[in-house]
Design a protein around this motif. Structure first.
Motif, PDB file in Angstrom:
ATOM      1  N   PRO A  35       0.831  -1.203   0.000  1.00  0.00           N
ATOM      2  CA  PRO A  35       0.000   0.000   0.000  1.00  0.00           C
ATOM      3  C   PRO A  35       0.870   1.259   0.000  1.00  0.00           C
ATOM      4  N   MET A  36       0.769   2.039  -1.077  1.00  0.00           N
ATOM      5  CA  MET A  36       1.467   3.319  -1.200  1.00  0.00           C
ATOM      6  C   MET A  36       2.994   3.177  -1.147  1.00  0.00           C
ATOM      7  N   SER A  37       3.523   2.016  -1.569  1.00  0.00           N
ATOM      8  CA  SER A  37       4.968   1.806  -1.471  1.00  0.00           C
ATOM      9  C   SER A  37       5.471   0.810  -2.506  1.00  0.00           C
ATOM     10  N   ALA A  38       6.780   0.846  -2.711  1.00  0.00           N
ATOM     11  CA  ALA A  38       7.441  -0.131  -3.581  1.00  0.00           C
ATOM     12  C   ALA A  38       8.906  -0.216  -3.170  1.00  0.00           C
ATOM     13  N   ARG A  39       9.484  -1.372  -3.403  1.00  0.00           N
ATOM     14  CA  ARG A  39      10.912  -1.589  -3.156  1.00  0.00           C
ATOM     15  C   ARG A  39      11.502  -2.159  -4.431  1.00  0.00           C
ATOM     16  N   MET A  40      12.559  -1.508  -4.923  1.00  0.00           N
ATOM     17  CA  MET A  40      13.216  -1.951  -6.151  1.00  0.00           C
ATOM     18  C   MET A  40      14.697  -2.165  -5.903  1.00  0.00           C
ATOM     19  N   ARG A  41      15.311  -2.925  -6.803  1.00  0.00           N
ATOM     20  CA  ARG A  41      16.752  -3.191  -6.740  1.00  0.00           C
ATOM     21  C   ARG A  41      17.366  -2.947  -8.107  1.00  0.00           C
ATOM     22  N   CYS A  42      18.532  -2.335  -8.103  1.00  0.00           N
ATOM     23  CA  CYS A  42      19.347  -2.207  -9.300  1.00  0.00           C
ATOM     24  C   CYS A  42      20.636  -2.956  -9.001  1.00  0.00           C
ATOM     25  N   ASP A  43      20.872  -4.034  -9.725  1.00  0.00           N
ATOM     26  CA  ASP A  43      22.081  -4.820  -9.490  1.00  0.00           C
ATOM     27  C   ASP A  43      23.325  -4.019  -9.827  1.00  0.00           C
ATOM     28  N   TYR A  44      24.363  -4.256  -9.071  1.00  0.00           N
ATOM     29  CA  TYR A  44      25.658  -3.614  -9.316  1.00  0.00           C
ATOM     30  C   TYR A  44      26.220  -4.183 -10.611  1.00  0.00           C
ATOM     31  N   HIS A  45      26.547  -3.303 -11.560  1.00  0.00           N
ATOM     32  CA  HIS A  45      27.063  -3.732 -12.852  1.00  0.00           C
ATOM     33  C   HIS A  45      27.979  -2.647 -13.384  1.00  0.00           C
ATOM     34  N   GLU A  46      28.988  -3.025 -14.114  1.00  0.00           N
ATOM     35  CA  GLU A  46      29.973  -2.045 -14.608  1.00  0.00           C
ATOM     36  C   GLU A  46      29.356  -0.960 -15.482  1.00  0.00           C
ATOM     37  N   LEU A  87      11.326  16.049 -10.210  1.00  0.00           N
ATOM     38  CA  LEU A  87      12.134  15.181  -9.346  1.00  0.00           C
ATOM     39  C   LEU A  87      13.226  16.036  -8.721  1.00  0.00           C
ATOM     40  N   ASN A  88      13.526  15.744  -7.469  1.00  0.00           N
ATOM     41  CA  ASN A  88      14.602  16.426  -6.771  1.00  0.00           C
ATOM     42  C   ASN A  88      15.447  15.366  -6.063  1.00  0.00           C
ATOM     43  N   TYR A  89      16.758  15.475  -6.221  1.00  0.00           N
ATOM     44  CA  TYR A  89      17.670  14.480  -5.644  1.00  0.00           C
ATOM     45  C   TYR A  89      18.639  15.146  -4.689  1.00  0.00           C
ATOM     46  N   ASN A  90      18.878  14.503  -3.581  1.00  0.00           N
ATOM     47  CA  ASN A  90      19.924  14.901  -2.648  1.00  0.00           C
ATOM     48  C   ASN A  90      20.862  13.708  -2.500  1.00  0.00           C
ATOM     49  N   PHE A  91      22.056  13.841  -3.055  1.00  0.00           N
ATOM     50  CA  PHE A  91      23.058  12.781  -2.962  1.00  0.00           C
ATOM     51  C   PHE A  91      23.782  12.958  -1.639  1.00  0.00           C
ATOM     52  N   LEU A  92      23.713  11.950  -0.790  1.00  0.00           N
ATOM     53  CA  LEU A  92      24.174  12.075   0.588  1.00  0.00           C
ATOM     54  C   LEU A  92      25.540  11.467   0.849  1.00  0.00           C
ATOM     55  N   ARG A  93      25.850  10.390   0.171  1.00  0.00           N
ATOM     56  CA  ARG A  93      27.157   9.744   0.340  1.00  0.00           C
ATOM     57  C   ARG A  93      27.411   8.809  -0.832  1.00  0.00           C
ATOM     58  N   LYS A  94      28.647   8.429  -0.972  1.00  0.00           N
ATOM     59  CA  LYS A  94      29.062   7.532  -2.051  1.00  0.00           C
ATOM     60  C   LYS A  94      28.468   6.136  -1.813  1.00  0.00           C
ATOM     61  N   PRO A  95      27.771   5.607  -2.826  1.00  0.00           N
ATOM     62  CA  PRO A  95      27.243   4.247  -2.660  1.00  0.00           C
ATOM     63  C   PRO A  95      28.362   3.213  -2.690  1.00  0.00           C
ATOM     64  N   GLY A  96      28.135   2.113  -2.007  1.00  0.00           N
ATOM     65  CA  GLY A  96      29.100   1.026  -1.994  1.00  0.00           C
ATOM     66  C   GLY A  96      29.077   0.237  -3.291  1.00  0.00           C
ATOM     67  N   GLN A  97      30.001  -0.683  -3.409  1.00  0.00           N
ATOM     68  CA  GLN A  97      30.053  -1.554  -4.587  1.00  0.00           C
ATOM     69  C   GLN A  97      29.134  -2.741  -4.345  1.00  0.00           C
ATOM     70  N   ALA A  98      27.838  -2.448  -4.409  1.00  0.00           N
ATOM     71  CA  ALA A  98      26.790  -3.434  -4.146  1.00  0.00           C
ATOM     72  C   ALA A  98      25.545  -2.997  -4.896  1.00  0.00           C
ATOM     73  N   ALA A  99      24.556  -3.862  -4.916  1.00  0.00           N
ATOM     74  CA  ALA A  99      23.282  -3.493  -5.525  1.00  0.00           C
ATOM     75  C   ALA A  99      22.731  -2.269  -4.813  1.00  0.00           C
ATOM     76  N   LEU A 100      21.929  -1.518  -5.529  1.00  0.00           N
ATOM     77  CA  LEU A 100      21.299  -0.321  -4.988  1.00  0.00           C
ATOM     78  C   LEU A 100      19.828  -0.648  -4.734  1.00  0.00           C
ATOM     79  N   ILE A 101      19.332  -0.293  -3.562  1.00  0.00           N
ATOM     80  CA  ILE A 101      17.943  -0.546  -3.177  1.00  0.00           C
ATOM     81  C   ILE A 101      17.206   0.778  -3.136  1.00  0.00           C
ATOM     82  N   GLY A 102      16.027   0.826  -3.744  1.00  0.00           N
ATOM     83  CA  GLY A 102      15.177   2.008  -3.715  1.00  0.00           C
ATOM     84  C   GLY A 102      13.875   1.695  -3.008  1.00  0.00           C
TER      85      GLY A 102
END
Length: 142
Positions: A35-46, A87-102
């Protein structure tokens, strides 16, 4: 509020109407909707990296936009012309070398506008790497 589409139905729908999303191979996945939500993943790829080996800003932006779209589709059903208006983005820190979760959450879902926010995390980490807010225009029913 109940959802109108499941995660697998949304993935099938995206495959039909937005096949270019997976150009070069599938890396975006709808993990869950609620309800009113979603969780997505972007796999880490070169192909998502910028110099220095970190996930690029455009990749994070795409995941946030897509997660918000998926949260909206889960609520309103397959409306292809629901479009991003801001859309407005605030980049807070460097992401790790792993999949990204939204993790997307809709703050308001009206007849013509949807407003939401997305928190992005490196998989397995608790600190947010990016916070996004956005508004979508929903077409009038015909």
């Amino acid at each position: 509020m109940t959802t109108r589409m499941t995660a697998s139905q949304i993935e099938d729908y995206l495959d039909q109407v937005f096949p270019q999303l997976h150009f070069g191979g599938r890396t975006y996945f709808v993990e869950e909707v609620g309800p009113m939500s979603a969780r997505m993943r972007c796999d880490y790829h070169e192909r998502h990296l910028r110099p220095g080996g970190t996930i690029s800003g455009p990749t994070m932006m795409a995941l946030a936009d897509l997660a918000l779209y998926v949260a909206i589709l889960a609520q309103i059903g397959p409306v292809g012309l629901a479009v991003t208006t801001s859309l407005n983005y605030n980049f807070l820190r460097k992401p790790g070398q792993a999949a990204l979760i939204g993790e997307a959450k809709l703050l308001k879902l009206g007849k013509r506008l949807a407003v939401g926010e997305v928190a992005l995390f490196s998989q397995g980490e608790s600190e947010m790497v990016c916070h996004a807010t956005g508004t979508y225009s929903i077409p009038a029913e015909r």
